[in-house]
Design an enzyme around this catalytic site. Structure first.
Site, PDB file in Angstrom:
ATOM      1  N   SER A 206       0.849  -1.192   0.000  1.00 20.86           N
ATOM      2  CA  SER A 206       0.000   0.000   0.000  1.00 20.86           C
ATOM      3  C   SER A 206       0.879   1.235   0.000  1.00 20.86           C
ATOM      4  O   SER A 206       2.110   1.152   0.059  1.00 20.86           O
ATOM      5  CB  SER A 206      -0.911   0.003   1.231  1.00 20.86           C
ATOM      6  OG  SER A 206      -0.125   0.125   2.423  1.00 20.86           O
ATOM      7  N   LYS A 207       0.243   2.400  -0.028  1.00 21.07           N
ATOM      8  CA  LYS A 207       1.004   3.652  -0.079  1.00 21.07           C
ATOM      9  C   LYS A 207       1.870   3.836   1.163  1.00 21.07           C
ATOM     10  O   LYS A 207       2.932   4.454   1.099  1.00 21.07           O
ATOM     11  CB  LYS A 207       0.052   4.835  -0.247  1.00 21.07           C
ATOM     12  CG  LYS A 207      -0.548   4.913  -1.639  1.00 21.07           C
ATOM     13  CD  LYS A 207      -1.364   6.183  -1.834  1.00 21.07           C
ATOM     14  CE  LYS A 207      -1.884   6.272  -3.256  1.00 21.07           C
ATOM     15  NZ  LYS A 207      -2.679   7.506  -3.472  1.00 21.07           N
ATOM     16  N   ARG A 208       1.424   3.311   2.289  1.00 16.16           N
ATOM     17  CA  ARG A 208       2.236   3.487   3.501  1.00 16.16           C
ATOM     18  C   ARG A 208       3.543   2.692   3.435  1.00 16.16           C
ATOM     19  O   ARG A 208       4.470   2.936   4.196  1.00 16.16           O
ATOM     20  CB  ARG A 208       1.445   3.100   4.750  1.00 16.16           C
ATOM     21  CG  ARG A 208       1.132   1.624   4.892  1.00 16.16           C
ATOM     22  CD  ARG A 208       0.235   1.344   6.076  1.00 16.16           C
ATOM     23  NE  ARG A 208      -0.101  -0.054   6.201  1.00 16.16           N
ATOM     24  CZ  ARG A 208       0.606  -0.933   6.877  1.00 16.16           C
ATOM     25  NH1 ARG A 208       1.714  -0.558   7.492  1.00 16.16           N
ATOM     26  NH2 ARG A 208       0.236  -2.192   6.959  1.00 16.16           N
TER      27      ARG A 208
END
Length: 438
Positions: A206-208
């Site tokens: 994911s973006k994190r």
């Protein structure tokens, strides 16, 4: 060729097809010619014709069930811990196209409800599905657009697609697609379902975890060669331990049989290592100077000499501004920094080396460098000439103040690389200014 699957208008994001095309072009992956970009949204009439063809053949049916009814069915299935499947109310009603003019409807495929659907996946081997557990998939939505399932089958056939490589999350859709190919009487392509890309903790990326768009990586200073090299190694391994592959190497070496089944870890440190490798060892300095120009102020003109002086210190092109600043901004530093450290300390000045000695060394260095022609003012020539006056056991005594004079720092590229990058006039100016400080 490049096909843009843009028929889901609810999820469509303005500008996303352009970003896809731009990203692929930057990576060096482009269709053979401009006409080979196909937008599914421009072929809606074709898909609609094929959908009604299936209705006529009895392989699909018109469904008029409303959203509320479908949501109720879905909720009831969830309470019973069953997969959310359409109940089939319209399946045998035989609704005709003329019955739904001016009304909202969808077209669903009539999935066979007995037996198994078998196929061979090029990565996962033989796979089979119980057809009774496969839903009557919507083929044509109420807005007149096809679903991915109809559009991709039609296009794969019409475009002569022989192999479909896609994410493993599409595996449950494969039986629907195989049945559709059979309903049309078309030979299906071969399928390979690729492993997911996972975060270091093996969760979904994911973006994190650093997942972002290809163009964002470009803006962060990554090279397309490194990105492409890195992406191919996610889930694929070559016959040997090689890790650096050019695009041509990948075309030659890539083999579906060497794709792994398990998820691949997205390791940003590995990407950074690859990017640094391409910068420091593979791409020519001329090319790096050209690409790196957008990462520094416009008035700072990068040259191959400057790039060669700093490239081993770069992980990304975005590191360039701080790395090359010393070539474009006159250094400021205290006079004390010109004094080399003692053998026992890397910080404090050496009391055995006076200011007069340092000043004398700097003036001699100016004299030697002045005799080297502008066209021959290279790292090699400077090293050769300067080492004729520098005793082998006193290199630090001479080169420390030279480095500081040129860069204003005790840590920098070699003074000879700096001088080549600065050029003769600026180099002499900085060394003379250092002598005046003492």
């Amino acid at each position: 060729m490049l096909r843009i699957d843009d028929t889901d208008r609810e999820r469509f994001v303005e500008g996303s097809p352009e970003r896809i095309i731009k990203s692929l072009k930057w990576l060096g992956i482009a269709p053979d010619n401009a006409e080979n970009v196909v937008f599914q949204s421009s072929r809606v009439d074709l898909y609609k014709r094929y959908a009604f063809e299936l209705v006529e053949k009895g392989h699909a049916y018109i469904c008029t069930c409303g959203k509320e009814e479908l949501e109720r069915e879905k909720a009831e299935a969830a309470l019973k811990h069953l997969p959310p499947m359409y109940g089939g109310r319209c399946r045998e009603l035989g609704i005709k196209p003329e019955d739904v003019k001016g009304k909202e409807y969808v077209i669903r495929m009539k999935m066979p409800k007995n037996g198994t659907i078998k196929f061979h996946d090029l990565i996962r081997g033989d796979i089979e599905f119980d057809s009774s557990l496969v839903d009557d998939q919507v083929l044509l939505k109420s807005d007149g657009f096809p679903t991915y399932h109809l559009a991709t089958v039609v296009d794969d056939h019409e475009m002569g697609i022989t192999h479909v490589l896609r994410a493993e999350e599409w595996l449950p859709s494969t039986p629907k697609h195989l049945v559709l190919f059979g309903m049309f009487g078309w030979a299906p392509p071969e399928f390979a379902h690729l492993p997911q890309v996972l975060a270091p903790d093996r969760s979904k990326l994911s973006k994190r975890h650093g997942a972002t768009s290809v163009i964002d990586y470009k803006n962060l200073g990554y090279l397309p060669e490194a990105i492409l090299n890195f992406l191919v190694l996610l889930g694929w391994h070559p016959k040997d331990d090689r890790e650096i592959f050019s695009r041509d190497d990948l075309i030659k070496e890539f083999d579906l049989s060497r794709l792994q089944k398990g998820g691949a870890i997205f390791d940003i440190q590995k990407l950074n290592w690859l990017n640094k490798k391409y910068i420091s060892e593979i791409l020519p300095a001329e090319e790096l100077a050209k690409r790196g120009q957008t990462f520094v102020p416009a008035e700072w003109k990068l040259t191959p000499s400057i790039i060669n002086a700093v490239k081993t210190r770069l992980e990304k092109l975005s590191d360039l501004e701080s790395a090359v600043r010393l070539f474009f901004v006159s250094p400021e530093y205290p006079a004390e920094l010109l004094t080399p450290p003692s053998r026992h300390s890397r910080e404090g000045g050496n009391p055995d080396i006076s200011g007069d000695i340092i000043k004398s060394h700097l003036k001699e260095l100016v004299s030697v460098a002045s005799n080297i022609g502008e066209n021959n003012f290279s790292k090699e020539s400077l090293e050769s000439e300067i080492f004729t006056i520098v005793p082998s056991d006193k290199k630090g005594e001479w080169l420390w103040p030279l480095r500081v004079a040129l860069s204003g720092s005790k840590e920098s590229p070699s003074p000879f690389e700096i001088m080549e990058g600065l050029g003769k006039e600026e180099s002499l100016k900085r060394i003379k200014a250092a002598a005046e400080k003492i």
